[in-house]
Motif scaffolding. Structure first.
Motif, PDB file in Angstrom:
ATOM      1  N   ILE A  47       0.602  -1.309  -0.675  1.00 45.13           N
ATOM      2  CA  ILE A  47      -0.440   0.150   0.381  1.00 45.13           C
ATOM      3  C   ILE A  47       0.522   0.897   0.100  1.00 45.13           C
ATOM      4  O   ILE A  47       0.447   2.330  -0.773  1.00 45.13           O
ATOM      5  N   CYS A  48       2.028   1.261   0.108  1.00 42.46           N
ATOM      6  CA  CYS A  48       2.583   1.903   0.651  1.00 42.46           C
ATOM      7  C   CYS A  48       3.588   2.322  -0.546  1.00 42.46           C
ATOM      8  O   CYS A  48       3.143   3.950  -0.972  1.00 42.46           O
ATOM      9  N   GLU A  49       3.513   1.597  -1.354  1.00 39.21           N
ATOM     10  CA  GLU A  49       4.374   1.511  -3.236  1.00 39.21           C
ATOM     11  C   GLU A  49       3.068   1.903  -3.776  1.00 39.21           C
ATOM     12  O   GLU A  49       3.126   3.181  -4.684  1.00 39.21           O
ATOM     13  N   LEU A  50       1.476   1.649  -3.734  1.00 37.76           N
ATOM     14  CA  LEU A  50       0.802   2.316  -4.426  1.00 37.76           C
ATOM     15  C   LEU A  50       0.332   3.789  -3.925  1.00 37.76           C
ATOM     16  O   LEU A  50      -0.194   3.909  -4.514  1.00 37.76           O
ATOM     17  N   LEU A  51       0.662   4.134  -3.137  1.00 31.11           N
ATOM     18  CA  LEU A  51       0.093   5.462  -2.855  1.00 31.11           C
ATOM     19  C   LEU A  51       1.433   6.268  -3.087  1.00 31.11           C
ATOM     20  O   LEU A  51       0.967   7.922  -2.945  1.00 31.11           O
ATOM     21  N   GLY A  52       2.347   5.611  -2.698  1.00 29.06           N
ATOM     22  CA  GLY A  52       4.173   6.706  -2.753  1.00 29.06           C
ATOM     23  C   GLY A  52       4.589   7.741  -1.651  1.00 29.06           C
ATOM     24  O   GLY A  52       4.985   8.116  -1.354  1.00 29.06           O
ATOM     25  N   VAL A  53       4.507   6.572  -0.617  1.00 27.35           N
ATOM     26  CA  VAL A  53       4.803   6.577   0.600  1.00 27.35           C
ATOM     27  C   VAL A  53       6.043   5.713   0.757  1.00 27.35           C
ATOM     28  O   VAL A  53       6.080   4.909   0.776  1.00 27.35           O
ATOM     29  N   PRO A  54       6.555   6.991   0.731  1.00 27.20           N
ATOM     30  CA  PRO A  54       8.340   6.272   1.540  1.00 27.20           C
ATOM     31  C   PRO A  54       8.151   5.205   2.257  1.00 27.20           C
ATOM     32  O   PRO A  54       7.604   5.514   3.607  1.00 27.20           O
ATOM     33  N   TYR A  55       8.776   3.771   2.314  1.00 25.18           N
ATOM     34  CA  TYR A  55       8.809   3.056   3.016  1.00 25.18           C
ATOM     35  C   TYR A  55       9.268   3.553   4.467  1.00 25.18           C
ATOM     36  O   TYR A  55       8.688   2.989   5.901  1.00 25.18           O
ATOM     37  N   GLU A  56      10.370   3.850   4.323  1.00 28.69           N
ATOM     38  CA  GLU A  56      11.154   4.505   5.965  1.00 28.69           C
ATOM     39  C   GLU A  56       9.910   5.211   7.359  1.00 28.69           C
ATOM     40  O   GLU A  56      10.075   5.730   7.864  1.00 28.69           O
ATOM     41  N   GLU A  57       8.648   6.294   6.016  1.00 27.61           N
ATOM     42  CA  GLU A  57       8.245   6.447   7.108  1.00 27.61           C
ATOM     43  C   GLU A  57       6.970   5.801   7.133  1.00 27.61           C
ATOM     44  O   GLU A  57       5.846   6.120   8.360  1.00 27.61           O
ATOM     45  N   ARG A  58       6.750   4.935   7.507  1.00 27.48           N
ATOM     46  CA  ARG A  58       4.632   3.436   7.402  1.00 27.48           C
ATOM     47  C   ARG A  58       5.221   3.285   9.251  1.00 27.48           C
ATOM     48  O   ARG A  58       3.970   3.830   9.773  1.00 27.48           O
ATOM     49  N   GLY A  59       6.026   4.054   9.681  1.00 30.47           N
ATOM     50  CA  GLY A  59       5.611   4.113  11.636  1.00 30.47           C
ATOM     51  C   GLY A  59       4.983   4.953  11.474  1.00 30.47           C
ATOM     52  O   GLY A  59       4.020   4.930  12.882  1.00 30.47           O
ATOM     53  N   ARG A  60       4.648   6.145  10.740  1.00 31.69           N
ATOM     54  CA  ARG A  60       4.290   7.278  11.083  1.00 31.69           C
ATOM     55  C   ARG A  60       2.545   7.078  11.085  1.00 31.69           C
ATOM     56  O   ARG A  60       1.833   7.809  12.010  1.00 31.69           O
ATOM     57  N   PHE A  61       2.189   5.720  10.213  1.00 30.76           N
ATOM     58  CA  PHE A  61       1.395   6.002  10.203  1.00 30.76           C
ATOM     59  C   PHE A  61       0.827   4.381  10.489  1.00 30.76           C
ATOM     60  O   PHE A  61      -0.845   3.973  10.772  1.00 30.76           O
TER      61      PHE A  61
END
Length: 402
Positions: free
Chosen positions: A157-171
């Protein structure tokens, strides 16, 4: 037929002892007396609780029943009192009716087709292999939730939405907080707000520097940044939390049904059917709500305009009038058509993505670890609270032979 033998004044949540996969016994008992019961909400409002498959499916496809948040003054667990509930924020289309709902959903439909999701299979296989490698290297014990179930849908889902994976902890932590069922109202609101704030930053970043992702694809539309933020919130929370819980709870269910697990190991062609049966059997999204916009005759009863209706997905998917031996996990089951993804205009947009992730990840896990088993007694597995919107396990300790 049902003459409202059951009148509920609280939503049953307790699972039967030793049966963490079964719906609350009170709901199943109510279904035996008929598909619809009275429900008295905390503020005294008289609504309905629908437990039967046919009626749940019918209501989901009926435009006389609304999904609008501002109409849902009556929550089964909360007394809103005199608080006026506002409409859903822009973009959060799950809590909207037509035409607003289609304004947000239609631009996304083409990006979540069966063909496009199947094109992701190779990437899901790669991500799954990477996490199984890490599990194997760190083993022979692991928490399957943190090592496997959460990171795989999170990466996708990070890749689909363009969320940098290293920022996944924020969500990730915030989504766990406002969907996990354990936080207080203030903590849930803070987590929800923090997620919105992060997504606002993400949309602004895409405006400044578009990349190859769903959010960037939508920048040329007439959607505002506020609307894009709301749409991203729906996709992020639904695309991560439900699949993560299906992967973990699904593995738990297979480990507790060794004959079904053995059948799947022996015949990989069962994978597609196994995924559908786990979706039916577990129904991690337990219930949704609708409000009658006019008087509706349903199930031999009149549902008055303004009445709120609770739709029990987990009992609908265990309805003996629709599924033979509904409380049995049967990977050879022929009677499909479950409601795990809903039905009608609000049917889950990301259902094909969830299927791809489960079809890849579960067989890969079982193939990599032929002796996979629980590392603790089944009764010690930490489950999400029954009040959580999405049911699942908080932790699933597993081990295997090396």
């Amino acid at each position: 037929m049902n003459d409202f033998v059951h009148t509920f004044t609280a939503m049953p949540t307790a699972r039967p002892p030793g049966c963490p996969f079964d719906p609350p016994k009170e709901l199943l008992d109510a279904r035996e007396h008929g598909p619809i019961s009275r429900y008295t909400f905390p503020d005294g409002h008289q609504g309905r609780l629908v437990t039967g498959y046919d009626l749940v499916r019918s209501i989901l496809a009926d435009p006389r029943f609304s999904s609008r948040r501002e109409l849902m003054r009556h929550h089964p667990l909360v007394d809103y009192g005199d608080i006026e509930v506002p409409p859903a924020p822009p973009g959060e289309f799950l809590l909207m009716d037509e035409p607003q709902h289609s304004r947000y959903r239609k631009p996304l439909v083409g990006r979540f087709t069966v063909r496009r999701m199947r094109q992701l299979t190779e990437r899901v296989e790669q991500i799954t292999a990477e996490h199984l490698d890490a599990m194997e290297q760190a083993g022979p014990t692991a928490d399957l939730v943190t090592a496997f179930a959460k990171p795989i849908p999170s990466v996708i889902i990070c890749e689909l939405l363009g969320v940098p994976y290293e920022e996944r902890g924020r969500f990730q932590e915030n989504i766990d907080t406002f969907l996990g069922g354990e936080a207080g109202d203030e903590e849930m609101f803070a987590a929800y707000t923090a997620t919105q704030d992060y997504l606002a930053e993400l949309v602004a970043a895409k405006r400044a520097n578009p990349t190859d992702d769903v959010l960037s694809d939508l920048l040329d539309s007439d959607l505002t940044d506020e609307e894009l933020k709301g749409m991203a919130l729906i996709l992020l929370s639904a695309g991560f939390d439900t699949t993560a819980n299906m992967l973990a709870l699904g593995t738990f269910a297979l480990l507790r049904n060794p004959e079904q697990l053995a059948a799947l190991r022996a015949d990989p062609t069962l994978t597609d059917r196994a995924v559908e049966e786990l979706l039916r059997y577990l129904s991690v999204a337990k219930q949704f709500h609708r409000v009658a916009l006019e008087d509706v005759e349903l199930g031999g009863q009149t549902i008055r305009a303004g009445s709120m209706v609770i739709l029990s997905y987990n009992t609908a998917n265990r309805d003996p009038e629709r599924f033979a031996d509904p409380h049995v996990l049967d990977l050879h089951r022929q009677d499909g058509g479950h409601l795990a993804f809903g039905h009608g205009i609000h049917q889950c947009l990301g259902q094909q993505l969830a299927r791809v992730e489960m079809r890849v990840a579960l067989p890969a896990l079982l193939d990599r670890f032929p002796t996979l088993r629980l590392a603790v007694p089944a009764e010690e597995v930490a489950l999400r609270p029954e009040t959580a919107d999405i049911y699942g396990v908080k932790s699933l300790p597993v081990t295997w032979d090396v």
